[in-house]
Design a protein around this motif. Structure first.
Motif, PDB file in Angstrom:
ATOM      1  N   LEU A 172      77.711 -89.287  52.962  1.00 42.81           N
ATOM      2  CA  LEU A 172      77.960 -90.651  53.421  1.00 42.81           C
ATOM      3  C   LEU A 172      78.727 -91.438  52.359  1.00 42.81           C
ATOM      4  N   LYS A 211      73.040 -85.414  52.110  1.00 42.24           N
ATOM      5  CA  LYS A 211      73.533 -86.200  53.247  1.00 42.24           C
ATOM      6  C   LYS A 211      74.049 -87.546  52.760  1.00 42.24           C
ATOM      7  N   ASN A 212      73.291 -88.175  51.869  1.00 43.21           N
ATOM      8  CA  ASN A 212      73.725 -89.458  51.320  1.00 43.21           C
ATOM      9  C   ASN A 212      74.986 -89.316  50.483  1.00 43.21           C
ATOM     10  N   LEU A 217      80.099 -94.271  61.180  1.00 47.14           N
ATOM     11  CA  LEU A 217      79.681 -94.303  59.778  1.00 47.14           C
ATOM     12  C   LEU A 217      78.734 -95.477  59.523  1.00 47.14           C
ATOM     13  N   SER A 265      82.847-101.254  53.237  1.00 46.18           N
ATOM     14  CA  SER A 265      82.477 -99.904  52.817  1.00 46.18           C
ATOM     15  C   SER A 265      82.144 -99.858  51.325  1.00 46.18           C
ATOM     16  N   LEU A 301      74.081 -97.788  48.709  1.00 47.16           N
ATOM     17  CA  LEU A 301      73.640 -96.410  48.923  1.00 47.16           C
ATOM     18  C   LEU A 301      73.205 -95.713  47.636  1.00 47.16           C
ATOM     19  N   GLY A 332      82.315 -90.550  52.546  1.00 43.79           N
ATOM     20  CA  GLY A 332      82.962 -91.229  53.667  1.00 43.79           C
ATOM     21  C   GLY A 332      83.220 -92.691  53.371  1.00 43.79           C
ATOM     22  N   LEU A 333      82.263 -93.341  52.730  1.00 39.56           N
ATOM     23  CA  LEU A 333      82.436 -94.753  52.376  1.00 39.56           C
ATOM     24  C   LEU A 333      83.551 -94.940  51.350  1.00 39.56           C
TER      25      LEU A 333
END
Length: 180
Positions: free
Chosen positions: A118, A114-115, A12, A79, A86, A121-122
């Motif tokens: 992410l 996609k971001n 990640l 994260s 992000l 996930g973060l």
């Protein structure tokens, strides 16, 4: 740390470390893209009016937090920092809704999504307590424990007061019998 965490965190973090290094080395292109967003948000947030400096700072935050996440040091904080970096990157660089060309719009939409993945996930990494209770749960337990201690102390004080009252009555009766 479980095997999944040991593998997933560096995976990640990798995109953030690589992207952060690129932002630090080549801020000009990113500054041009981020310019409109920085012009809107920057003055209200008290940020300096130097887009390249802000892009470099964002890049360093990504590298630092990415390295911490990859190595498992302060993963929840790292994260969270990456999630914060992000969001403006995604809004500024992948505004697919502004694109007129269908191919460009589709590419930007894929990058935007996609971001978002992410970011998801973060967010999961930010709340991952590795099976240990989180701070909120521990604070709740401490609060419950304090409430139990207060109730126990009150109950024990009532019992002690009743016992003292009984003892006082008993002594008074004994004193009366001794005088008679």
């Amino acid at each position: 740390m479980t095997l999944v965490r040991r593998v997933a965190r560096p995976l990640l973090a990798a995109i953030f470390v690589a992207g952060g290094i690129d932002q630090f080395k080549h801020p000009a292109a990113k500054a041009k893209t981020a310019g409109p967003l920085l012009a809107k948000v920057g003055p209200r947030a008290g940020l300096p009016d130097d887009p390249e400096l802000l892009i470099r700072a964002n890049g360093m935050a990504m590298v630092g937090a990415g390295a911490l996440l990859a190595t498992g040091h302060l993963p929840r904080v790292a994260s969270s920092v990456l999630a914060v970096t992000l969001v403006p990157t995604t809004v500024a660089a992948h505004a697919f809704w502004k694109e007129q060309d269908p191919e460009v719009r589709e590419r930007q939409k894929v990058q935007f999504l996609k971001n978002l993945g992410l970011l998801g996930g973060l967010l999961l990494a930010a709340v991952d307590t590795e099976g240990k209770p989180g701070l909120a749960y521990r604070a709740h337990l401490a609060s419950d424990s304090a409430h139990r201690a207060v109730r126990t102390t009150r109950r024990e004080a009532r019992h002690a007061a009743r016992a003292a009252a009984r003892e006082t009555k008993l002594k008074a009766v004994q004193a009366q019998h001794a005088l008679s």
